[in-house]
Design a protein around this motif. Structure first.
Motif, PDB file in Angstrom:
ATOM      1  N   VAL A   2      -4.863 -51.114  54.029  1.00 16.47           N
ATOM      2  CA  VAL A   2      -5.581 -50.605  55.200  1.00 16.47           C
ATOM      3  C   VAL A   2      -4.810 -50.904  56.486  1.00 16.47           C
ATOM      4  O   VAL A   2      -5.376 -50.873  57.580  1.00 16.47           O
ATOM      5  CB  VAL A   2      -7.009 -51.189  55.284  1.00 16.47           C
ATOM      6  N   SER A   3      -3.508 -51.157  56.352  1.00 16.48           N
ATOM      7  CA  SER A   3      -2.711 -51.482  57.534  1.00 16.48           C
ATOM      8  C   SER A   3      -2.581 -50.294  58.477  1.00 16.48           C
ATOM      9  O   SER A   3      -2.223 -50.472  59.651  1.00 16.48           O
ATOM     10  CB  SER A   3      -1.321 -51.980  57.121  1.00 16.48           C
ATOM     11  N   ARG A   4      -2.858 -49.081  57.994  1.00 21.94           N
ATOM     12  CA  ARG A   4      -2.791 -47.892  58.843  1.00 21.94           C
ATOM     13  C   ARG A   4      -4.160 -47.486  59.363  1.00 21.94           C
ATOM     14  O   ARG A   4      -4.337 -46.364  59.847  1.00 21.94           O
ATOM     15  CB  ARG A   4      -2.142 -46.737  58.083  1.00 21.94           C
ATOM     16  N   VAL A   5      -5.121 -48.369  59.254  1.00 19.70           N
ATOM     17  CA  VAL A   5      -6.455 -48.126  59.804  1.00 19.70           C
ATOM     18  C   VAL A   5      -6.577 -48.893  61.112  1.00 19.70           C
ATOM     19  O   VAL A   5      -6.218 -50.070  61.182  1.00 19.70           O
ATOM     20  CB  VAL A   5      -7.551 -48.598  58.826  1.00 19.70           C
ATOM     21  N   ARG A   6      -7.059 -48.240  62.137  1.00 11.53           N
ATOM     22  CA  ARG A   6      -7.272 -48.951  63.395  1.00 11.53           C
ATOM     23  C   ARG A   6      -8.613 -48.553  63.987  1.00 11.53           C
ATOM     24  O   ARG A   6      -9.173 -47.501  63.658  1.00 11.53           O
ATOM     25  CB  ARG A   6      -6.158 -48.658  64.398  1.00 11.53           C
ATOM     26  N   ALA A   7      -9.126 -49.408  64.854  1.00  8.67           N
ATOM     27  CA  ALA A   7     -10.400 -49.140  65.514  1.00  8.67           C
ATOM     28  C   ALA A   7     -10.181 -48.211  66.699  1.00  8.67           C
ATOM     29  O   ALA A   7      -9.231 -48.370  67.466  1.00  8.67           O
ATOM     30  CB  ALA A   7     -11.032 -50.443  65.980  1.00  8.67           C
ATOM     31  N   GLY A   8     -11.044 -47.230  66.825  1.00 11.62           N
ATOM     32  CA  GLY A   8     -10.936 -46.292  67.932  1.00 11.62           C
ATOM     33  C   GLY A   8     -11.791 -46.709  69.109  1.00 11.62           C
ATOM     34  O   GLY A   8     -12.577 -47.664  69.037  1.00 11.62           O
ATOM     35  N   THR A   9     -11.623 -45.997  70.188  1.00  3.57           N
ATOM     36  CA  THR A   9     -12.431 -46.227  71.378  1.00  3.57           C
ATOM     37  C   THR A   9     -13.521 -45.174  71.456  1.00  3.57           C
ATOM     38  O   THR A   9     -13.460 -44.143  70.769  1.00  3.57           O
ATOM     39  CB  THR A   9     -11.570 -46.163  72.646  1.00  3.57           C
ATOM     40  N   ASP A  10     -14.511 -45.406  72.292  1.00  4.14           N
ATOM     41  CA  ASP A  10     -15.598 -44.440  72.436  1.00  4.14           C
ATOM     42  C   ASP A  10     -15.085 -43.087  72.922  1.00  4.14           C
ATOM     43  O   ASP A  10     -15.610 -42.035  72.544  1.00  4.14           O
ATOM     44  CB  ASP A  10     -16.642 -44.972  73.411  1.00  4.14           C
ATOM     45  N   THR A  11     -14.049 -43.092  73.750  1.00  8.24           N
ATOM     46  CA  THR A  11     -13.542 -41.828  74.288  1.00  8.24           C
ATOM     47  C   THR A  11     -12.796 -41.008  73.248  1.00  8.24           C
ATOM     48  O   THR A  11     -12.574 -39.816  73.438  1.00  8.24           O
ATOM     49  CB  THR A  11     -12.588 -42.097  75.467  1.00  8.24           C
ATOM     50  N   GLU A  12     -12.393 -41.635  72.132  1.00  7.30           N
ATOM     51  CA  GLU A  12     -11.686 -40.892  71.085  1.00  7.30           C
ATOM     52  C   GLU A  12     -12.632 -40.115  70.179  1.00  7.30           C
ATOM     53  O   GLU A  12     -12.203 -39.228  69.445  1.00  7.30           O
ATOM     54  CB  GLU A  12     -10.851 -41.849  70.229  1.00  7.30           C
ATOM     55  N   ALA A  13     -13.912 -40.466  70.218  1.00  5.25           N
ATOM     56  CA  ALA A  13     -14.876 -39.791  69.348  1.00  5.25           C
ATOM     57  C   ALA A  13     -15.167 -38.385  69.866  1.00  5.25           C
ATOM     58  O   ALA A  13     -15.241 -38.137  71.057  1.00  5.25           O
ATOM     59  CB  ALA A  13     -16.168 -40.597  69.286  1.00  5.25           C
ATOM     60  N   SER A  14     -15.333 -37.450  68.951  1.00  8.24           N
ATOM     61  CA  SER A  14     -15.683 -36.088  69.317  1.00  8.24           C
ATOM     62  C   SER A  14     -17.176 -36.003  69.580  1.00  8.24           C
ATOM     63  O   SER A  14     -17.909 -36.977  69.445  1.00  8.24           O
ATOM     64  CB  SER A  14     -15.292 -35.130  68.191  1.00  8.24           C
ATOM     65  N   LEU A  15     -17.643 -34.807  69.895  1.00 10.77           N
ATOM     66  CA  LEU A  15     -19.059 -34.620  70.184  1.00 10.77           C
ATOM     67  C   LEU A  15     -19.921 -34.976  68.994  1.00 10.77           C
ATOM     68  O   LEU A  15     -21.079 -35.338  69.142  1.00 10.77           O
ATOM     69  CB  LEU A  15     -19.315 -33.171  70.606  1.00 10.77           C
ATOM     70  N   HIS A  16     -19.363 -34.883  67.786  1.00 11.69           N
ATOM     71  CA  HIS A  16     -20.141 -35.169  66.578  1.00 11.69           C
ATOM     72  C   HIS A  16     -19.807 -36.541  66.003  1.00 11.69           C
ATOM     73  O   HIS A  16     -20.123 -36.835  64.857  1.00 11.69           O
ATOM     74  CB  HIS A  16     -19.904 -34.075  65.536  1.00 11.69           C
ATOM     75  N   GLY A  17     -19.145 -37.378  66.779  1.00 14.58           N
ATOM     76  CA  GLY A  17     -18.859 -38.731  66.319  1.00 14.58           C
ATOM     77  C   GLY A  17     -17.705 -38.837  65.348  1.00 14.58           C
ATOM     78  O   GLY A  17     -17.540 -39.855  64.692  1.00 14.58           O
ATOM     79  N   GLU A  18     -16.885 -37.787  65.237  1.00 21.34           N
ATOM     80  CA  GLU A  18     -15.754 -37.816  64.321  1.00 21.34           C
ATOM     81  C   GLU A  18     -14.511 -38.311  65.048  1.00 21.34           C
ATOM     82  O   GLU A  18     -14.247 -37.923  66.182  1.00 21.34           O
ATOM     83  CB  GLU A  18     -15.495 -36.420  63.745  1.00 21.34           C
ATOM     84  N   ILE A  19     -13.740 -39.180  64.417  1.00 18.77           N
ATOM     85  CA  ILE A  19     -12.506 -39.683  65.004  1.00 18.77           C
ATOM     86  C   ILE A  19     -11.393 -39.438  63.996  1.00 18.77           C
ATOM     87  O   ILE A  19     -11.397 -39.989  62.898  1.00 18.77           O
ATOM     88  CB  ILE A  19     -12.608 -41.193  65.331  1.00 18.77           C
ATOM     89  N   ASP A  20     -10.435 -38.592  64.363  1.00 17.35           N
ATOM     90  CA  ASP A  20      -9.380 -38.213  63.430  1.00 17.35           C
ATOM     91  C   ASP A  20      -8.185 -39.149  63.545  1.00 17.35           C
ATOM     92  O   ASP A  20      -7.843 -39.603  64.637  1.00 17.35           O
ATOM     93  CB  ASP A  20      -8.903 -36.792  63.724  1.00 17.35           C
ATOM     94  N   PRO A  21      -7.508 -39.450  62.419  1.00 14.73           N
ATOM     95  CA  PRO A  21      -6.288 -40.261  62.484  1.00 14.73           C
ATOM     96  C   PRO A  21      -5.195 -39.523  63.236  1.00 14.73           C
ATOM     97  O   PRO A  21      -5.221 -38.300  63.367  1.00 14.73           O
ATOM     98  CB  PRO A  21      -5.925 -40.468  61.013  1.00 14.73           C
ATOM     99  N   THR A  22      -4.231 -40.269  63.721  1.00  8.26           N
ATOM    100  CA  THR A  22      -3.150 -39.686  64.518  1.00  8.26           C
ATOM    101  C   THR A  22      -1.832 -39.734  63.758  1.00  8.26           C
ATOM    102  O   THR A  22      -1.661 -40.509  62.812  1.00  8.26           O
ATOM    103  CB  THR A  22      -2.993 -40.433  65.846  1.00  8.26           C
ATOM    104  N   VAL A  23      -0.878 -38.923  64.193  1.00  6.19           N
ATOM    105  CA  VAL A  23       0.414 -38.823  63.535  1.00  6.19           C
ATOM    106  C   VAL A  23       1.156 -40.152  63.555  1.00  6.19           C
ATOM    107  O   VAL A  23       1.821 -40.535  62.582  1.00  6.19           O
ATOM    108  CB  VAL A  23       1.243 -37.706  64.210  1.00  6.19           C
ATOM    109  N   ASP A  24       1.066 -40.906  64.657  1.00  2.00           N
ATOM    110  CA  ASP A  24       1.835 -42.148  64.773  1.00  2.00           C
ATOM    111  C   ASP A  24       1.436 -43.185  63.735  1.00  2.00           C
ATOM    112  O   ASP A  24       2.224 -44.087  63.430  1.00  2.00           O
ATOM    113  CB  ASP A  24       1.693 -42.741  66.178  1.00  2.00           C
ATOM    114  N   GLN A  25       0.233 -43.067  63.168  1.00  2.00           N
ATOM    115  CA  GLN A  25      -0.188 -44.018  62.144  1.00  2.00           C
ATOM    116  C   GLN A  25       0.568 -43.840  60.833  1.00  2.00           C
ATOM    117  O   GLN A  25       0.537 -44.710  59.972  1.00  2.00           O
ATOM    118  CB  GLN A  25      -1.697 -43.886  61.878  1.00  2.00           C
TER     119      GLN A  25
END
Length: 241
Positions: free
Chosen positions: A26-49
């Motif tokens: 799970v080393s490529r899992v990180r906690a997101g911020t509230d501003t990263e969440a979409s309108l439906h509460g979904e947070i997508d992983p990013t390329v840099d991970q």
């Protein structure tokens, strides 16, 4: 096995530890911020991970927005041994036209949409005809997950039908992600589509009948998957062009 994701700030740290103890990176899992969440509460992983993946990796890109799927696929192309693609997110604000999905699926080694995604993208078309259309459009391999109806796939013009393994679902979790992960791991070995479908179906069956998902990350569960996969391989039906 590794997971690449962004979790909410309140994701239980105890669960992360349990996942790690079960042998998942799970080393490529990180906690997101509230501003990263979409309108439906979904947070997508990013390329840099995904910066540290190697040439022996099989990468499965799950059902997030098609724009993010495209970024991830192109970031790992020529770096991973295999790329499989789930259907895009069905959220109203992230729906993509079928042409975009087809283009992206053609860049991957296998496309694994579910029945719902297929019905939305190509309404009124039976799964068998959708598979033939995907093949004509340059998709190298494709499997449509039909839930209790099993799955149907195509590679090199040959259609394979796989029944679902008969189990009583616990209702605690679905088997779609387990199907995709097991498929990618098995398909990366020899590109044998029926065999990968059998192993994926077996893995999904073990997950859907369980009330505790982490309990399935054991040697006993792995042996169960192998046993069921070998049974399913004997039941597969193939249709030549």
């Amino acid at each position: 096995m590794a997971v690449c994701a962004i979790t909410a700030q309140d994701f239980a740290s105890e669960l992360s530890l349990d996942i790690t103890r079960a042998g998942i990176d799970v080393s490529r899992v990180r906690a997101g911020t509230d501003t990263e969440a979409s309108l439906h509460g979904e947070i997508d992983p990013t390329v840099d991970q995904l910066g540290s993946i190697g040439p022996d990796w099989a990468v499965h890109v799950c059902g997030v927005a098609v724009a993010r799927q495209r970024e991830i696929v192109r970031a790992v192309t020529h770096r991973a041994a295999l790329i499989t693609l789930d259907g895009p997110s069905l959220s109203a604000h992230t729906q993509a036209p079928a042409t975009e999905v087809l283009e992206l699926a053609g860049e991957c080694d296998a496309f694994l949409p579910g029945r719902g995604e297929v019905e939305r993208l190509w309404p009124g078309q039976p799964p068998r005809e959708v598979l033939r259309m995907l093949a004509r459009r340059g998709v190298r391999a494709a499997v449509i997950k039909l839930g209790v109806g099993g799955s149907i796939g195509i590679r090199d013009g040959i259609i394979s039908w796989m029944p679902a393994f008969p189990v009583t679902a616990s209702g605690a979790t679905s088997g779609g992600d387990a199907y995709a992960g097991a498929f990618a791991a098995r398909f990366s070995i020899d590109r044998n589509l029926p065999r990968a479908m059998a192993w994926a179906t077996a893995a999904a069956s073990v997950v859907v009948e369980s009330f505790m998902l982490l309990d399935q990350l054991t040697e006993f569960a792995r042996r169960t998957v192998e046993y069921r996969a070998r049974m399913l391989e004997a039941d597969i039906r193939r249709e030549t062009p």
